[in-house]
Structures are given as structure tokens and as C-alpha cells.
Design a protein around this motif. Structure first.
Motif, PDB file in Angstrom:
ATOM      1  N   UNK A  65       0.846  -1.194   0.000  1.00  0.00           N
ATOM      2  CA  UNK A  65       0.000   0.000   0.000  1.00  0.00           C
ATOM      3  C   UNK A  65       0.882   1.244   0.000  1.00  0.00           C
ATOM      4  N   UNK A  66       0.349   2.290  -0.598  1.00  0.00           N
ATOM      5  CA  UNK A  66       1.020   3.582  -0.514  1.00  0.00           C
ATOM      6  C   UNK A  66       0.763   4.172   0.872  1.00  0.00           C
ATOM      7  N   UNK A  67       1.593   5.154   1.228  1.00  0.00           N
ATOM      8  CA  UNK A  67       1.493   5.741   2.571  1.00  0.00           C
ATOM      9  C   UNK A  67       0.108   6.308   2.868  1.00  0.00           C
ATOM     10  N   UNK A  68      -0.505   6.956   1.878  1.00  0.00           N
ATOM     11  CA  UNK A  68      -1.813   7.551   2.129  1.00  0.00           C
ATOM     12  C   UNK A  68      -2.874   6.484   2.356  1.00  0.00           C
ATOM     13  N   UNK A  69      -2.691   5.308   1.752  1.00  0.00           N
ATOM     14  CA  UNK A  69      -3.620   4.211   1.986  1.00  0.00           C
ATOM     15  C   UNK A  69      -3.417   3.612   3.369  1.00  0.00           C
ATOM     16  N   UNK A  70      -2.148   3.539   3.768  1.00  0.00           N
ATOM     17  CA  UNK A  70      -1.852   3.037   5.113  1.00  0.00           C
ATOM     18  C   UNK A  70      -2.476   3.945   6.167  1.00  0.00           C
ATOM     19  N   UNK A  71      -2.389   5.246   5.942  1.00  0.00           N
ATOM     20  CA  UNK A  71      -3.005   6.202   6.867  1.00  0.00           C
ATOM     21  C   UNK A  71      -4.519   6.014   6.928  1.00  0.00           C
ATOM     22  N   UNK A  72      -5.126   5.690   5.807  1.00  0.00           N
ATOM     23  CA  UNK A  72      -6.578   5.456   5.775  1.00  0.00           C
ATOM     24  C   UNK A  72      -6.950   4.228   6.598  1.00  0.00           C
ATOM     25  N   UNK A  73      -6.135   3.172   6.466  1.00  0.00           N
ATOM     26  CA  UNK A  73      -6.395   1.944   7.209  1.00  0.00           C
ATOM     27  C   UNK A  73      -6.259   2.181   8.709  1.00  0.00           C
ATOM     28  N   UNK A  74      -5.187   2.876   9.103  1.00  0.00           N
ATOM     29  CA  UNK A  74      -4.956   3.145  10.523  1.00  0.00           C
ATOM     30  C   UNK A  74      -6.028   4.069  11.096  1.00  0.00           C
ATOM     31  N   UNK A  75      -6.453   5.046  10.309  1.00  0.00           N
ATOM     32  CA  UNK A  75      -7.501   5.963  10.749  1.00  0.00           C
ATOM     33  C   UNK A  75      -8.813   5.220  10.968  1.00  0.00           C
ATOM     34  N   UNK A  76      -9.140   4.299  10.049  1.00  0.00           N
ATOM     35  CA  UNK A  76     -10.375   3.532  10.180  1.00  0.00           C
ATOM     36  C   UNK A  76     -10.310   2.585  11.370  1.00  0.00           C
ATOM     37  N   UNK A  77      -9.124   2.018  11.616  1.00  0.00           N
ATOM     38  CA  UNK A  77      -8.956   1.134  12.773  1.00  0.00           C
ATOM     39  C   UNK A  77      -9.202   1.905  14.074  1.00  0.00           C
ATOM     40  N   UNK A  78      -8.594   3.078  14.185  1.00  0.00           N
ATOM     41  CA  UNK A  78      -8.756   3.903  15.389  1.00  0.00           C
ATOM     42  C   UNK A  78     -10.213   4.331  15.555  1.00  0.00           C
ATOM     43  N   UNK A  79     -10.839   4.729  14.452  1.00  0.00           N
ATOM     44  CA  UNK A  79     -12.233   5.162  14.483  1.00  0.00           C
ATOM     45  C   UNK A  79     -13.152   4.032  14.942  1.00  0.00           C
ATOM     46  N   UNK A  81     -12.069  -2.814   8.324  1.00  0.00           N
ATOM     47  CA  UNK A  81     -10.813  -2.851   7.560  1.00  0.00           C
ATOM     48  C   UNK A  81     -11.030  -3.477   6.192  1.00  0.00           C
ATOM     49  N   UNK A  82     -11.902  -4.477   6.128  1.00  0.00           N
ATOM     50  CA  UNK A  82     -12.216  -5.104   4.842  1.00  0.00           C
ATOM     51  C   UNK A  82     -12.862  -4.092   3.900  1.00  0.00           C
ATOM     52  N   UNK A  83     -13.793  -3.295   4.431  1.00  0.00           N
ATOM     53  CA  UNK A  83     -14.443  -2.256   3.621  1.00  0.00           C
ATOM     54  C   UNK A  83     -13.421  -1.240   3.138  1.00  0.00           C
ATOM     55  N   UNK A  84     -12.491  -0.856   4.032  1.00  0.00           N
ATOM     56  CA  UNK A  84     -11.460   0.122   3.671  1.00  0.00           C
ATOM     57  C   UNK A  84     -10.564  -0.406   2.564  1.00  0.00           C
ATOM     58  N   UNK A  85     -10.136  -1.661   2.682  1.00  0.00           N
ATOM     59  CA  UNK A  85      -9.273  -2.281   1.670  1.00  0.00           C
ATOM     60  C   UNK A  85     -10.003  -2.386   0.329  1.00  0.00           C
ATOM     61  N   UNK A  86     -11.274  -2.767   0.373  1.00  0.00           N
ATOM     62  CA  UNK A  86     -12.059  -2.868  -0.861  1.00  0.00           C
ATOM     63  C   UNK A  86     -12.232  -1.499  -1.526  1.00  0.00           C
ATOM     64  N   UNK A  87     -12.389  -0.454  -0.713  1.00  0.00           N
ATOM     65  CA  UNK A  87     -12.498   0.896  -1.274  1.00  0.00           C
ATOM     66  C   UNK A  87     -11.190   1.325  -1.938  1.00  0.00           C
ATOM     67  N   UNK A  88     -10.068   0.956  -1.304  1.00  0.00           N
ATOM     68  CA  UNK A  88      -8.757   1.260  -1.896  1.00  0.00           C
ATOM     69  C   UNK A  88      -8.598   0.515  -3.218  1.00  0.00           C
ATOM     70  N   UNK A  89      -8.987  -0.748  -3.213  1.00  0.00           N
ATOM     71  CA  UNK A  89      -8.908  -1.574  -4.430  1.00  0.00           C
ATOM     72  C   UNK A  89      -9.788  -0.982  -5.529  1.00  0.00           C
ATOM     73  N   UNK A  90     -10.996  -0.554  -5.168  1.00  0.00           N
ATOM     74  CA  UNK A  90     -11.931   0.039  -6.120  1.00  0.00           C
ATOM     75  C   UNK A  90     -11.359   1.321  -6.712  1.00  0.00           C
ATOM     76  N   UNK A  91     -10.741   2.129  -5.852  1.00  0.00           N
ATOM     77  CA  UNK A  91     -10.147   3.390  -6.312  1.00  0.00           C
ATOM     78  C   UNK A  91      -9.043   3.140  -7.322  1.00  0.00           C
ATOM     79  N   UNK A  92      -8.204   2.122  -7.065  1.00  0.00           N
ATOM     80  CA  UNK A  92      -7.102   1.799  -7.974  1.00  0.00           C
ATOM     81  C   UNK A  92      -7.613   1.246  -9.295  1.00  0.00           C
ATOM     82  N   UNK A  93      -8.653   0.439  -9.232  1.00  0.00           N
ATOM     83  CA  UNK A  93      -9.238  -0.126 -10.457  1.00  0.00           C
ATOM     84  C   UNK A  93      -9.814   0.985 -11.319  1.00  0.00           C
ATOM     85  N   UNK A  94     -10.503   1.940 -10.705  1.00  0.00           N
ATOM     86  CA  UNK A  94     -11.086   3.046 -11.445  1.00  0.00           C
ATOM     87  C   UNK A  94     -10.004   3.914 -12.103  1.00  0.00           C
ATOM     88  N   UNK A  95      -8.882   4.107 -11.406  1.00  0.00           N
ATOM     89  CA  UNK A  95      -7.784   4.884 -11.969  1.00  0.00           C
ATOM     90  C   UNK A  95      -7.198   4.192 -13.183  1.00  0.00           C
TER      91      UNK A  95
END
Length: 211
Positions: free
Chosen positions: A51-65, A194-208
Motif C-alpha cells: 500500500x502507498x502511505x496515504x492508503x496506510x493512513x486510511x487503514x490506521x484511521x479507520x482502525x482507530x475510528x 478494515x475489509x471495507x477500507x481495503x475494498x475501497x482502496x482496491x476500487x479506487x485503484x481499479x477506477x484509476x
């Protein structure tokens, strides 16, 4: 027969108290390590994933939330269950309804055993006392009002705080408890988020890639 019934009830109450403290201790230990080392575990997890750093931050933020949402959801739901139980005890003129409500609130935070630790012995008490009306009322009130509202309120509170669909939170809690026991109350919703977050990251990359 009465003496035998009282003895059985006494043994049951002692067992409930014992399991209450055991499960409460397990839950506190689980919560402690989840809050203390949770982010380290997630960082280790994301380190082995490209994962890129910004994706890692998203995962950690969602975990804390999600972790904060679970803790708040458990406490708030238990508080409401304690209030509901106190109202029930007040209606049948139980001795010290406020104290019984507080005990119910604390027991509500224990997976599996829950509010039954308090309500069931009180139902038996009124039954042996010969007050069948109060026993039946408390049984129904404890099962359908106090005992079941957590199945609806807890997913709602957690889902709103963590921005997760309520249905998925409910499935995560049920699956987590069945698979991991008391710790599953935390693991289930966290896994879902976390599964939802990872799937959203995957979806974002596929769309790009498509664009």
C-alpha cells in the motif's frame, strides 16, 4: 423441596458471579491489548501489503475510528440497558432498583452472559417468594426489553461512529463472538471495517486504471 430449590438457586448465583468476573476480566484484558497494541498489529499487517502511505493512513484511521466506536457503543448500550432494567425493577417494587440497575449495566458489557446475570436470579427470587406476577413480568421484561435491545442499539451506535453499514456491523459482531468468543466483540467489527477500507482502496485503484 423449597430448601433444595434455594440451594440450587444459590449455587447458580455463585456460578453466575464467578463467570461474570471471569468474562469481565477477559474483556478488560482484550480491550487493554486492543487499545495498547492494536495500531502496532495493523501497522505490521499493512507493512506486508504493498500500500502507498496515504492508503496506510486510511487503514490506521479507520482502525482507530472503529475501536473508539466499539468502546463507546458498548458503554452507551450497557447504560441504556441498565436504565431499562432499573425501570423494570422499579415497576415491581424491587428493593434497591437503582443498585440492581447498576449491576445490570455492568453485566450488560459481558458477552454471552449479559444482563441475565442479574435478571434471572431476581426472577427465581420472586418465583420462590410466591410473587408469580412479578416473576413473569420480570422474565418478559428482562428477555425482550433489557436483554434484546443491545442487538439493535450496539450495531447502530458502532455503525454511526465508524461509518459502517449497520447490517455489516451486526454480522461482524455475531460472527466475531461465535468465532473468537468475548474478544470477537472487537475483532468482528474491526475486521469488517478494515475489509471495507481495503475494498475501497482496491476500487479506487481499479477506477484509476480504467480511466
Amino acid at each position: 423441596e423449597i430448601r433444595s430449590s434455594i440451594t440450587k438457586v444459590g449455587i447458580g448465583i455463585i456460578k453466575n458471579i464467578f463467570f461474570f468476573f471471569v468474562n469481565f476480566f477477559i474483556m478488560l484484558i482484550s480491550l487493554f491489548f486492543m487499545l495498547k497494541d492494536g495500531e502496532k498489529i495493523i501497522k505490521w499487517f499493512v507493512d506486508i501489503i504493498p500500500f502507498k502511505n496515504r492508503y496506510i493512513e486510511s487503514v490506521l484511521k479507520q482502525f482507530s475510528l472503529t475501536t473508539n466506536a466499539i468502546v463507546r457503543g458498548i458503554i452507551l448500550t450497557a447504560f441504556i440497558q441498565g436504565i431499562a432494567a432499573m425501570i423494570g425493577f422499579y415497576i415491581i417494587a424491587s428493593p434497591s432498583p437503582v443498585i440492581l440497575g447498576l449491576f445490570t449495566m455492568f453485566s450488560a458489557m459481558i458477552p454471552f452472559l449479559g444482563t441475565g446475570i442479574v435478571t434471572v436470579p431476581m426472577v427465581v427470587y420472586y418465583y420462590l417468594k410466591g410473587d408469580f406476577l412479578s416473576a413473569v413480568f420480570l422474565l418478559i421484561w428482562g428477555m425482550f426489553i433489557v436483554g434484546l435491545i443491545d442487538n439493535f442499539l450496539r450495531p447502530v451506535f458502532i455503525g454511526r461512529e465508524a461509518n459502517i453499514p449497520i447490517v455489516l456491523v451486526f454480522l461482524g459482531i455475531v460472527g466475531g463472538l461465535r468465532t473468537y468468543g468475548p474478544v470477537g466483540l472487537f475483532i468482528g467489527p474491526i475486521f469488517v471495517s478494515l475489509l471495507i477500507t481495503v475494498l475501497e482502496i482496491y476500487k479506487e485503484n481499479i477506477q484509476k486504471k480504467i480511466l
